[in-house]
Design a protein around this motif. Structure first.
Motif, PDB file in Angstrom:
ATOM      1  N   VAL A   1      64.911 -20.805   6.500  1.00 33.58           N
ATOM      2  CA  VAL A   1      63.505 -20.964   6.908  1.00 33.58           C
ATOM      3  C   VAL A   1      62.852 -22.314   6.674  1.00 33.58           C
ATOM      4  O   VAL A   1      63.421 -23.021   5.879  1.00 33.58           O
ATOM      5  N   PHE A   2      61.710 -22.422   7.132  1.00 32.49           N
ATOM      6  CA  PHE A   2      61.264 -23.735   7.000  1.00 32.49           C
ATOM      7  C   PHE A   2      59.828 -23.514   6.278  1.00 32.49           C
ATOM      8  O   PHE A   2      58.633 -23.379   6.712  1.00 32.49           O
ATOM      9  N   PRO A   3      59.873 -23.686   4.796  1.00 35.75           N
ATOM     10  CA  PRO A   3      58.372 -23.915   4.425  1.00 35.75           C
ATOM     11  C   PRO A   3      57.758 -25.228   4.343  1.00 35.75           C
ATOM     12  O   PRO A   3      58.685 -26.008   4.647  1.00 35.75           O
ATOM     13  N   ALA A   4      56.437 -25.283   4.157  1.00 34.90           N
ATOM     14  CA  ALA A   4      55.759 -26.513   4.021  1.00 34.90           C
ATOM     15  C   ALA A   4      56.408 -27.282   2.839  1.00 34.90           C
ATOM     16  O   ALA A   4      56.852 -26.820   2.044  1.00 34.90           O
ATOM     17  N   CYS A   5      55.811 -28.681   2.765  1.00 29.69           N
ATOM     18  CA  CYS A   5      55.952 -29.385   1.579  1.00 29.69           C
ATOM     19  C   CYS A   5      54.866 -30.097   1.049  1.00 29.69           C
ATOM     20  O   CYS A   5      54.912 -31.195   0.734  1.00 29.69           O
ATOM     21  N   GLY A   6      53.656 -29.599   1.218  1.00 32.23           N
ATOM     22  CA  GLY A   6      52.407 -30.041   0.581  1.00 32.23           C
ATOM     23  C   GLY A   6      51.632 -30.860   1.535  1.00 32.23           C
ATOM     24  O   GLY A   6      50.819 -31.372   1.067  1.00 32.23           O
ATOM     25  N   SER A   7      51.879 -30.970   2.725  1.00 29.78           N
ATOM     26  CA  SER A   7      51.055 -31.457   3.669  1.00 29.78           C
ATOM     27  C   SER A   7      51.070 -30.759   5.112  1.00 29.78           C
ATOM     28  O   SER A   7      51.867 -29.951   5.205  1.00 29.78           O
ATOM     29  N   SER A   8      50.095 -31.137   5.819  1.00 34.26           N
ATOM     30  CA  SER A   8      49.986 -30.388   7.232  1.00 34.26           C
ATOM     31  C   SER A   8      51.078 -31.262   8.173  1.00 34.26           C
ATOM     32  O   SER A   8      50.839 -30.770   9.399  1.00 34.26           O
ATOM     33  N   ASN A   9      51.705 -31.767   7.761  1.00 30.73           N
ATOM     34  CA  ASN A   9      52.922 -32.388   8.772  1.00 30.73           C
ATOM     35  C   ASN A   9      54.268 -32.588   8.124  1.00 30.73           C
ATOM     36  O   ASN A   9      55.002 -33.748   8.180  1.00 30.73           O
ATOM     37  N   SER A  10      54.550 -31.445   6.966  1.00 34.82           N
ATOM     38  CA  SER A  10      55.729 -31.542   6.440  1.00 34.82           C
ATOM     39  C   SER A  10      56.484 -30.343   6.273  1.00 34.82           C
ATOM     40  O   SER A  10      55.746 -29.021   6.387  1.00 34.82           O
ATOM     41  N   ALA A  11      57.713 -30.381   6.361  1.00 37.70           N
ATOM     42  CA  ALA A  11      58.583 -29.015   5.805  1.00 37.70           C
ATOM     43  C   ALA A  11      60.118 -29.490   5.306  1.00 37.70           C
ATOM     44  O   ALA A  11      60.275 -30.520   5.100  1.00 37.70           O
ATOM     45  N   ILE A  12      60.703 -28.469   5.034  1.00 38.38           N
ATOM     46  CA  ILE A  12      61.926 -28.477   4.490  1.00 38.38           C
ATOM     47  C   ILE A  12      62.639 -27.274   4.881  1.00 38.38           C
ATOM     48  O   ILE A  12      62.000 -26.229   4.925  1.00 38.38           O
ATOM     49  N   GLU A  13      63.921 -27.438   5.461  1.00 39.75           N
ATOM     50  CA  GLU A  13      64.889 -26.136   5.765  1.00 39.75           C
ATOM     51  C   GLU A  13      65.543 -25.863   4.680  1.00 39.75           C
ATOM     52  O   GLU A  13      66.324 -26.633   4.182  1.00 39.75           O
ATOM     53  N   LEU A  14      65.574 -24.539   4.212  1.00 42.16           N
ATOM     54  CA  LEU A  14      66.200 -24.142   2.968  1.00 42.16           C
ATOM     55  C   LEU A  14      66.796 -22.585   3.460  1.00 42.16           C
ATOM     56  O   LEU A  14      66.217 -21.787   4.072  1.00 42.16           O
ATOM     57  N   SER A  15      67.920 -22.375   2.847  1.00 43.45           N
ATOM     58  CA  SER A  15      68.552 -21.001   2.864  1.00 43.45           C
ATOM     59  C   SER A  15      67.683 -20.163   2.161  1.00 43.45           C
ATOM     60  O   SER A  15      67.000 -20.678   1.059  1.00 43.45           O
ATOM     61  N   ILE A  16      67.971 -19.189   1.923  1.00 43.69           N
ATOM     62  CA  ILE A  16      67.270 -18.089   1.161  1.00 43.69           C
ATOM     63  C   ILE A  16      67.541 -18.211  -0.143  1.00 43.69           C
ATOM     64  O   ILE A  16      66.725 -18.397  -1.228  1.00 43.69           O
ATOM     65  N   PRO A  17      68.782 -18.306  -0.623  1.00 45.96           N
ATOM     66  CA  PRO A  17      69.033 -18.747  -1.956  1.00 45.96           C
ATOM     67  C   PRO A  17      68.590 -19.998  -2.370  1.00 45.96           C
ATOM     68  O   PRO A  17      68.235 -20.025  -3.510  1.00 45.96           O
ATOM     69  N   GLU A  18      68.462 -20.851  -1.602  1.00 48.03           N
ATOM     70  CA  GLU A  18      67.700 -22.124  -2.100  1.00 48.03           C
ATOM     71  C   GLU A  18      66.454 -22.002  -2.173  1.00 48.03           C
ATOM     72  O   GLU A  18      65.856 -22.453  -3.117  1.00 48.03           O
ATOM     73  N   LEU A  19      65.543 -21.095  -1.435  1.00 46.75           N
ATOM     74  CA  LEU A  19      64.327 -20.979  -1.342  1.00 46.75           C
ATOM     75  C   LEU A  19      64.027 -20.066  -2.772  1.00 46.75           C
ATOM     76  O   LEU A  19      63.053 -20.467  -3.671  1.00 46.75           O
ATOM     77  N   GLU A  20      64.848 -19.090  -3.012  1.00 47.97           N
ATOM     78  CA  GLU A  20      64.803 -18.218  -4.546  1.00 47.97           C
ATOM     79  C   GLU A  20      64.745 -19.573  -5.796  1.00 47.97           C
ATOM     80  O   GLU A  20      63.981 -19.591  -6.314  1.00 47.97           O
ATOM     81  N   ARG A  21      65.895 -20.319  -5.439  1.00 46.82           N
ATOM     82  CA  ARG A  21      66.006 -21.299  -6.619  1.00 46.82           C
ATOM     83  C   ARG A  21      64.924 -22.440  -6.712  1.00 46.82           C
ATOM     84  O   ARG A  21      64.541 -22.520  -7.962  1.00 46.82           O
ATOM     85  N   TYR A  22      64.508 -23.014  -5.581  1.00 46.39           N
ATOM     86  CA  TYR A  22      63.811 -24.023  -5.875  1.00 46.39           C
ATOM     87  C   TYR A  22      62.057 -23.318  -5.824  1.00 46.39           C
ATOM     88  O   TYR A  22      61.336 -24.435  -6.197  1.00 46.39           O
ATOM     89  N   SER A  23      62.067 -22.311  -5.411  1.00 40.23           N
ATOM     90  CA  SER A  23      60.439 -21.730  -5.350  1.00 40.23           C
ATOM     91  C   SER A  23      59.969 -21.499  -6.804  1.00 40.23           C
ATOM     92  O   SER A  23      58.726 -21.219  -7.091  1.00 40.23           O
ATOM     93  N   GLY A  24      60.763 -20.947  -7.689  1.00 37.71           N
ATOM     94  CA  GLY A  24      60.738 -20.554  -9.133  1.00 37.71           C
ATOM     95  C   GLY A  24      60.092 -19.277  -8.996  1.00 37.71           C
ATOM     96  O   GLY A  24      59.262 -18.941  -9.818  1.00 37.71           O
ATOM     97  N   PHE A  25      60.068 -18.313  -7.996  1.00 37.60           N
ATOM     98  CA  PHE A  25      59.805 -17.147  -7.595  1.00 37.60           C
ATOM     99  C   PHE A  25      59.871 -16.003  -8.796  1.00 37.60           C
ATOM    100  O   PHE A  25      60.775 -16.249  -9.451  1.00 37.60           O
ATOM    101  N   GLU A  26      58.746 -15.233  -8.748  1.00 37.32           N
ATOM    102  CA  GLU A  26      58.669 -14.098  -9.793  1.00 37.32           C
ATOM    103  C   GLU A  26      59.705 -12.941  -9.326  1.00 37.32           C
ATOM    104  O   GLU A  26      60.641 -12.426 -10.315  1.00 37.32           O
TER     105      GLU A  26
END
Length: 158
Positions: A121-146
């Motif tokens: 998936v592609f979440p934003a990266c802090g601006s209105s013209n940015s993104a990063i492509e992450l796998s779901i396990p990467e999103l879990e790891r880097y988002s620090g999700f609860e």
């Protein structure tokens, strides 16, 4: 500038090169999908809410909408999105670039079940013209999700 915070966050992980700065706006799901050349559902939008006076983020698929009864059942309160000013102050990112990376202290991140159907998936990266492509396990790891939550509707493929 919050994209700098996000880039520094990913630099510490050796991933700064994966942050995409786009020539066009990615401030909405539709614009992001157009800029990235993907289907809108693969945009991981980050929605900001207030629960018991504390900010939370819910990262959901681009085609998902918050289901108020599910949200209330999970969080014990009505879904109340932050205003643009509150989002910037409490989360640390402006609307259009809100993401679950390099957020202010005290912000709790949840990932919605609507994301689990994708490899990346592609979440934003802090601006209105940015993104990063992450796998779901990467999103879990880097988002620090609860935790994972199921608070959205309109995305289930029949």
């Amino acid at each position: 500038m919050s994209i700098q915070r996000v880039k520094e966050y990913f630099r510490a992980l050796g991933m700064e090169g994966r942050v995409l700065e786009l020539d066009m706006s990615s401030a909405t799901v539709e614009l992001a999908a157009q800029a990235l050349g993907c289907r809108p559902c693969r945009i991981a939008k980050t929605l900001s809410f207030l629960v018991e006076g504390r900010p939370i983020l819910i990262v959901a698929a681009g085609d998902a909408k918050v289901d108020n009864p599910k949200y209330k059942a999970r969080f014990g309160t009505k879904a109340k999105m932050l205003t643009p000013q509150e989002a910037e102050e409490l989360v640390g990112h402006a609307v259009g670039g809100v993401c679950p990376f390099a957020v202010n202290g005290g912000v709790t991140v949840y990932l919605d079940e609507s994301l689990k159907r994708f490899e990346t998936v592609f979440p934003a990266c802090g601006s209105s013209n940015s993104a990063i492509e992450l796998s779901i396990p990467e999103l879990e790891r880097y988002s620090g999700f609860e935790s994972w939550v199921d608070v959205c509707k309109g995305w289930q493929e029949l």
